[in-house]
Structures are given as structure tokens and as C-alpha cells.
Scaffold this motif. Sequence first.
Motif, PDB file in Angstrom:
ATOM      1  N   ASP A   1     -54.278  -3.006 -10.573  1.00  0.00           N
ATOM      2  CA  ASP A   1     -55.528  -3.151 -11.331  1.00  0.00           C
ATOM      3  C   ASP A   1     -56.587  -3.867 -10.497  1.00  0.00           C
ATOM      4  OD1 ASP A   1     -54.231  -1.929 -13.447  1.00  0.00           O
ATOM      5  OD2 ASP A   1     -53.978  -3.789 -14.603  1.00  0.00           O
ATOM      6  N   LEU A   2     -56.179  -4.915  -9.788  1.00  0.00           N
ATOM      7  CA  LEU A   2     -57.111  -5.626  -8.921  1.00  0.00           C
ATOM      8  C   LEU A   2     -57.651  -4.693  -7.844  1.00  0.00           C
ATOM      9  CD1 LEU A   2     -58.489  -8.216  -7.868  1.00  0.00           C
ATOM     10  CD2 LEU A   2     -56.374  -8.653  -6.567  1.00  0.00           C
TER      11      LEU A   2
ATOM     12  N   ILE B   1     -58.735 -10.719 -11.068  1.00  0.00           N
ATOM     13  CA  ILE B   1     -59.211  -9.609 -11.906  1.00  0.00           C
ATOM     14  C   ILE B   1     -60.389 -10.069 -12.757  1.00  0.00           C
ATOM     15  CG2 ILE B   1     -58.591  -8.153 -13.889  1.00  0.00           C
ATOM     16  CD1 ILE B   1     -55.750  -7.943 -12.551  1.00  0.00           C
TER      17      ILE B   1
END
Length: 166
Positions: A10-11, A155
Motif C-alpha cells: 500500500d505504501l 502511509i
Amino acid sequence: MDELTQLAADLGKRLQALQHQVSTAESCTGGGIAEAITRIPGSSAWFEAGYVTYSNAQKTRQLQVPQALFGRVGAVSREVVEAMVRGAQHNSGAYFSVAVSGVAGPDGGSADKPVGTVWVGWGAGEQMVARRHQFDGDRDEVRRQTVKAALEGLIQLSDGEIPIQG
């Protein structure tokens, strides 16, 4: 896919969209944040460098953490992780950076910094955020929770949010 791998993926999506890189400066996690990040195929597009500076001498040598800080506030402190973040950003050229320093155990704790005490610092350009965590569990659990917190904070920063400060 396990939780840390998913967070790292996701990052990576966020950093690729922003066209920014991240660097890590790690003590108690021993490179665990960088390892989670580099599990992701293509992470070389957004992961710039990782510094494992376990000793205070290496924090000074590799990240330019002022040696006087250790005697004044100790390695497990807001001031030290903030200096680690700045050193990692400066040395790597990455816009984002995360730094961790803590007491993973089972030894090394004190009354004011018991086992499980971890400072995490995040930087995005000139912005700096640091938070003290008190994690429970054994050494592996403290280290895993630290990696998770580090990735979650990155994030949040990449989304333009500020991780809760300690």
C-alpha cells in the motif's frame, strides 16, 4: 499476503503515485522495515536506502546524530529518532523517511523506558512527527509492532495526514 507485506505494498502504491522515495533508519528493528518494503516487487522505484544503526556510534557515524544527545536524552528518545530521520533524508535524498529506536527486550528496560518502549519518527520533506509507543509482548512481537507502526505512519504521511504525536 501477511499484514506487513500488505502495508508495504500500500505504501509503495502511494509513493509511486507521488513519485517520491522513502528511506529507513532502524535500530531496534534491525532492518525489518526495509525488509518488509523490499518484499514488494518493483520497490526499487520508491525505496531509496535503509540504514541499520544499532549502536549509538553508528547513529552518529551514518546518520549524523549528535553524540551529545545520547548522554542527555538517551538513544530511545524523540530527539534521537528525529535526528535519525533528518540524517536518513539528507544522506539518501529521499523525501520520506522513518526512524525507530526502542527497547525490544527481554533486557535493557528501565523505570522510565521499560521493555516495549519505542520511539518512531517520520519525516516528509521539512515536516517531522515523532511518537512514543509502549508495545506489549516478547522481543519479536515488539519488533513486529514497531515495523507495523512505522509503515502505517508512512502511509498516513503520504496521504497528507499526520500520525498521532507522542
